[in-house]
Design an enzyme around this catalytic site. Structure first.
Site, mmCIF file in Angstrom:
data_model
loop_
_atom_site.group_PDB
_atom_site.id
_atom_site.type_symbol
_atom_site.label_atom_id
_atom_site.label_comp_id
_atom_site.label_asym_id
_atom_site.label_seq_id
_atom_site.Cartn_x
_atom_site.Cartn_y
_atom_site.Cartn_z
ATOM 1 N N ALA A 28 34.947 51.825 42.781
ATOM 2 C CA ALA A 28 33.927 50.603 42.364
ATOM 3 C C ALA A 28 35.131 49.551 43.184
ATOM 4 C CB ALA A 28 33.555 50.358 42.114
ATOM 5 N N ASP A 29 34.764 48.438 43.459
ATOM 6 C CA ASP A 29 35.826 46.589 44.317
ATOM 7 C C ASP A 29 34.339 46.061 43.747
ATOM 8 O OD1 ASP A 29 37.879 46.789 45.031
ATOM 9 O OD2 ASP A 29 36.307 44.671 46.565
ATOM 10 N N THR A 30 34.800 45.414 42.888
ATOM 11 C CA THR A 30 34.725 43.575 42.598
ATOM 12 C C THR A 30 34.852 42.408 43.047
ATOM 13 O OG1 THR A 30 33.974 44.629 40.330
ATOM 14 C CG2 THR A 30 34.224 42.198 40.679
#
Length: 194
Positions: free
Chosen positions: A65-67
């Site tokens: 994931a990347d935010t």
């Protein structure tokens, strides 16, 4: 299938752990620089995919994931120090910003690796904050390793007026997306068979 979390984020670790799953953590070595002309949506989707692929192995389901936090068209990352945290919070206070998270699941099928990548968006409206409140919050140290310089799961929640969308997305991993993706590859989540 062994579940692997491709992240060094303590928040993502705690979110996955809250599901009662047995999993391993592997921190991917991925260059997180924004590419020329890349928008925030493409950026988080690309990084989520690259992180999952970087640590994937046979017999595993790897979640990456990347935010990113967006205010207007600007991507706001983690602060580079106390002064930068104060500057970011002064910019966000009393405003609405967007949190985008790319979530990727990589697994091995009979005919090769498979990748599912999804995007989650939440809009966050911050309370107005005084300079003294911002300074006091920054001094706690909580904002220093958070995109947008605040933590919804911590003291920073006191400054969040409203979240439209997934609260766990704002923390760093939209659990509703992650659970659906894991179930799709046969990983039992919360006692529910696939």
């Amino acid at each position: 299938m062994q579940l692997v979390l491709a992240s060094g984020s303590p928040r993502r670790y705690e979110l996955i752990r809250s599901l009662g799953l047995d999993f391993e953590v592997r921190v991917p070595a991925v260059d997180e620089e924004l590419l020329a002309g890349e928008d925030a949506r493409s950026y988080v989707l690309r990084l989520a995919r690259e992180k999952a692929l970087a640590v994937a192995g046979p017999g595993e389901a790897v979640l990456g994931a990347d935010t990113s936090v967006l205010h207007g068209d600007d991507i706001i990352g983690k602060p580079r120090g106390l002064g930068d945290a104060r500057r970011i919070l002064a910019r966000l206070e009393g405003q609405t910003h967007t949190v985008l998270t790319g979530v990727a699941l990589v697994w091995q099928a009979d005919d090769g690796p498979c990748v599912d990548v999804e995007l989650c968006r939440s809009d966050v409206r911050m309370q107005p904050m005084t300079e003294a409140e911002i300074a006091s919050y920054v001094e706690t140290g909580e904002p220093l390793d958070k995109a947008g310089a605040y933590a919804l799961q911590g003291i920073g929640a006191a400054f969040v007026a409203e979240v439209r969308g997934s609260p766990t997305n704002v923390i760093g991993l939209p659990l509703h997306h992650a659970v659906a993706m894991l179930r799709s590859v046969g990983i039992v989540v919360l006692g529910e068979p696939c």
